[in-house]
Design a protein around this motif. Structure first.
Motif, PDB file in Angstrom:
ATOM      1  N   ARG A  64       0.826  -1.203   0.000  1.00 14.89           N
ATOM      2  CA  ARG A  64       0.000   0.000   0.000  1.00 14.89           C
ATOM      3  C   ARG A  64       0.863   1.258   0.000  1.00 14.89           C
ATOM      4  N   GLY A  65       1.893   1.260   0.853  1.00 18.15           N
ATOM      5  CA  GLY A  65       2.778   2.417   0.900  1.00 18.15           C
ATOM      6  C   GLY A  65       3.509   2.642  -0.408  1.00 18.15           C
ATOM      7  N   LEU A  66       3.914   1.554  -1.031  1.00 19.18           N
ATOM      8  CA  LEU A  66       4.619   1.636  -2.317  1.00 19.18           C
ATOM      9  C   LEU A  66       3.740   2.305  -3.364  1.00 19.18           C
ATOM     10  N   ARG A  67       2.509   1.867  -3.461  1.00 22.35           N
ATOM     11  CA  ARG A  67       1.617   2.412  -4.489  1.00 22.35           C
ATOM     12  C   ARG A  67       1.162   3.831  -4.152  1.00 22.35           C
ATOM     13  N   GLU A  68       0.998   4.132  -2.877  1.00 22.81           N
ATOM     14  CA  GLU A  68       0.605   5.493  -2.497  1.00 22.81           C
ATOM     15  C   GLU A  68       1.693   6.501  -2.845  1.00 22.81           C
ATOM     16  N   ARG A  69       2.961   6.037  -2.860  1.00 26.98           N
ATOM     17  CA  ARG A  69       4.064   6.913  -3.259  1.00 26.98           C
ATOM     18  C   ARG A  69       4.179   7.030  -4.772  1.00 26.98           C
ATOM     19  N   GLY A  70       3.332   6.328  -5.494  1.00 28.12           N
ATOM     20  CA  GLY A  70       3.388   6.359  -6.947  1.00 28.12           C
ATOM     21  C   GLY A  70       4.461   5.470  -7.530  1.00 28.12           C
ATOM     22  N   ASP A  71       5.001   4.558  -6.723  1.00 24.31           N
ATOM     23  CA  ASP A  71       6.050   3.651  -7.173  1.00 24.31           C
ATOM     24  C   ASP A  71       5.416   2.481  -7.921  1.00 24.31           C
ATOM     25  N   ARG A  72       5.803   2.292  -9.177  1.00 22.82           N
ATOM     26  CA  ARG A  72       5.212   1.256 -10.024  1.00 22.82           C
ATOM     27  C   ARG A  72       6.032  -0.027 -10.072  1.00 22.82           C
ATOM     28  N   THR A  73       7.003  -0.169  -9.205  1.00 21.48           N
ATOM     29  CA  THR A  73       7.835  -1.371  -9.201  1.00 21.48           C
ATOM     30  C   THR A  73       6.951  -2.622  -9.162  1.00 21.48           C
ATOM     31  N   PRO A  74       7.160  -3.569 -10.074  1.00 21.26           N
ATOM     32  CA  PRO A  74       6.345  -4.792 -10.077  1.00 21.26           C
ATOM     33  C   PRO A  74       6.504  -5.576  -8.777  1.00 21.26           C
ATOM     34  N   VAL A  75       5.384  -6.090  -8.259  1.00 17.83           N
ATOM     35  CA  VAL A  75       5.366  -6.828  -6.999  1.00 17.83           C
ATOM     36  C   VAL A  75       4.713  -8.186  -7.207  1.00 17.83           C
ATOM     37  N   VAL A  76       5.415  -9.243  -6.782  1.00 20.01           N
ATOM     38  CA  VAL A  76       4.857 -10.594  -6.752  1.00 20.01           C
ATOM     39  C   VAL A  76       4.677 -10.980  -5.294  1.00 20.01           C
ATOM     40  N   LEU A  77       3.446 -11.316  -4.909  1.00 20.34           N
ATOM     41  CA  LEU A  77       3.153 -11.697  -3.534  1.00 20.34           C
ATOM     42  C   LEU A  77       3.391 -13.184  -3.322  1.00 20.34           C
ATOM     43  N   LEU A  78       3.882 -13.529  -2.133  1.00 16.13           N
ATOM     44  CA  LEU A  78       3.948 -14.918  -1.699  1.00 16.13           C
ATOM     45  C   LEU A  78       2.875 -15.113  -0.637  1.00 16.13           C
ATOM     46  N   THR A  79       1.974 -16.058  -0.870  1.00 18.21           N
ATOM     47  CA  THR A  79       0.846 -16.238   0.036  1.00 18.21           C
ATOM     48  C   THR A  79       0.651 -17.709   0.373  1.00 18.21           C
ATOM     49  N   ALA A  80      -0.082 -17.958   1.456  1.00 15.38           N
ATOM     50  CA  ALA A  80      -0.544 -19.313   1.742  1.00 15.38           C
ATOM     51  C   ALA A  80      -1.566 -19.692   0.687  1.00 15.38           C
ATOM     52  N   ARG A  81      -1.563 -20.950   0.286  1.00 16.60           N
ATOM     53  CA  ARG A  81      -2.434 -21.383  -0.802  1.00 16.60           C
ATOM     54  C   ARG A  81      -3.912 -21.139  -0.511  1.00 16.60           C
ATOM     55  N   ASP A  82      -4.312 -21.177   0.781  1.00 14.57           N
ATOM     56  CA  ASP A  82      -5.728 -21.036   1.099  1.00 14.57           C
ATOM     57  C   ASP A  82      -6.114 -19.599   1.460  1.00 14.57           C
ATOM     58  N   ALA A  83      -5.185 -18.662   1.311  1.00 18.19           N
ATOM     59  CA  ALA A  83      -5.459 -17.274   1.698  1.00 18.19           C
ATOM     60  C   ALA A  83      -6.057 -16.509   0.521  1.00 18.19           C
ATOM     61  N   VAL A  84      -7.262 -16.926   0.086  1.00 19.72           N
ATOM     62  CA  VAL A  84      -7.885 -16.299  -1.080  1.00 19.72           C
ATOM     63  C   VAL A  84      -8.143 -14.815  -0.831  1.00 19.72           C
ATOM     64  N   ALA A  85      -8.631 -14.487   0.361  1.00 12.29           N
ATOM     65  CA  ALA A  85      -8.928 -13.083   0.661  1.00 12.29           C
ATOM     66  C   ALA A  85      -7.671 -12.224   0.582  1.00 12.29           C
ATOM     67  N   ASP A  86      -6.538 -12.748   1.064  1.00 12.64           N
ATOM     68  CA  ASP A  86      -5.286 -11.999   0.990  1.00 12.64           C
ATOM     69  C   ASP A  86      -4.846 -11.803  -0.454  1.00 12.64           C
ATOM     70  N   ARG A  87      -5.034 -12.830  -1.268  1.00  9.18           N
ATOM     71  CA  ARG A  87      -4.640 -12.713  -2.669  1.00  9.18           C
ATOM     72  C   ARG A  87      -5.484 -11.647  -3.370  1.00  9.18           C
ATOM     73  N   ILE A  88      -6.786 -11.656  -3.095  1.00 10.81           N
ATOM     74  CA  ILE A  88      -7.666 -10.652  -3.702  1.00 10.81           C
ATOM     75  C   ILE A  88      -7.290  -9.253  -3.225  1.00 10.81           C
ATOM     76  N   ALA A  89      -7.037  -9.120  -1.914  1.00 16.42           N
ATOM     77  CA  ALA A  89      -6.660  -7.809  -1.373  1.00 16.42           C
ATOM     78  C   ALA A  89      -5.342  -7.331  -1.974  1.00 16.42           C
ATOM     79  N   GLY A  90      -4.423  -8.254  -2.155  1.00 19.64           N
ATOM     80  CA  GLY A  90      -3.139  -7.895  -2.728  1.00 19.64           C
ATOM     81  C   GLY A  90      -3.257  -7.434  -4.173  1.00 19.64           C
TER      82      GLY A  90
END
Length: 220
Positions: A64-90
């Motif tokens: 969130r902080g990265l994007r609020e600063r206007g930084d467009r650096t590509p981000v790949v999230l690492l998540t637990a396989r069952d964390a669907v809500a986290d993946r959607i939020a990310g």
């Protein structure tokens, strides 16, 4: 490219450093949200690999902080396989991709290459310029169809120059992409790599603009 890995598991972090390093990347690792924020504020990275569960908060806060600063650096999230809500939020919060744990290292490297390629506006997987072809997946270089043997760091210099052939890359910028925080940089390292590349792909292929940096020379 230079990648920031934000992961608090030291075994996984070391594995990512080694594995992504073999894919031609310079990898910096931090373990907390605070260190991630500091690293992103201080240095430029080609991509970020971001775990969501960190000791001092959520990786989503870093994102969130990265994007609020206007930084467009590509981000790949690492998540637990069952964390669907986290993946959607990310993804809704600005992440470019995600990968569930456990994951395959080659797949992660491919996903990083893909998000970086999309961020730069390229559709093709390979870089091409004036008869040169660079394949990031295979760390391979060809000149007019003939293979050109290059070292890992020579490949990284050439990749940096070929990503945007008409843009000057300063010596400091190339050093930052070639060497990690803990690595000692010799004063003439970039000059040596450029000299070696010229011997392999043509002495006029890389132009030196005195006091400013290097760029690929346009095809004759």
């Amino acid at each position: 490219m230079r990648i920031l890995v934000v992961e608090d598991d030291p075994i996984l972090s070391d594995g990512l450093r080694a594995g992504l390093g073999l894919s031609g990347a310079t990898v910096e690792c931090v373990a907390t949200c605070a260190d991630a924020d500091a690293a992103l504020a201080a240095s430029g990275f080609g991509a970020v690999v971001l775990d969501l569960m960190l000791p001092d908060g959520s990786g989503l806060d870093v994102l969130r902080g990265l994007r609020e600063r206007g930084d467009r650096t590509p981000v790949v999230l690492l998540t637990a396989r069952d964390a669907v809500a986290d993946r959607i939020a990310g993804l809704d919060g600005g992440a470019d991709d995600y990968l569930g744990k456990p994951f395959d290292l080659d797949e992660l490297a491919a996903r990083i290459r893909a998000v970086v390629r999309r961020a730069s506006g390229r559709a093709a997987a390979c870089l091409e310029h004036a008869g040169l072809r660079l394949d990031p997946a295979e760390l391979a270089v060809t000149l007019h169809g003939q293979p050109v043997p290059v070292s890992r760091r020579e490949f990284m210099v050439l990749a940096a120059l070929m990503e945007r052939p008409n843009v000057l890359r300063s010596k400091a910028e190339l050093e930052e992409r070639l060497y990690g925080w803990q690595e000692e940089v010799e004063s003439n390292a970039v000059e040596v790599h450029v000299h070696n590349l010229r011997a392999k792909i043509g002495r006029h292929a890389i132009e030196t603009v005195r006091g400013l940096g290097y760029r690929m020379r346009a095809a004759a």
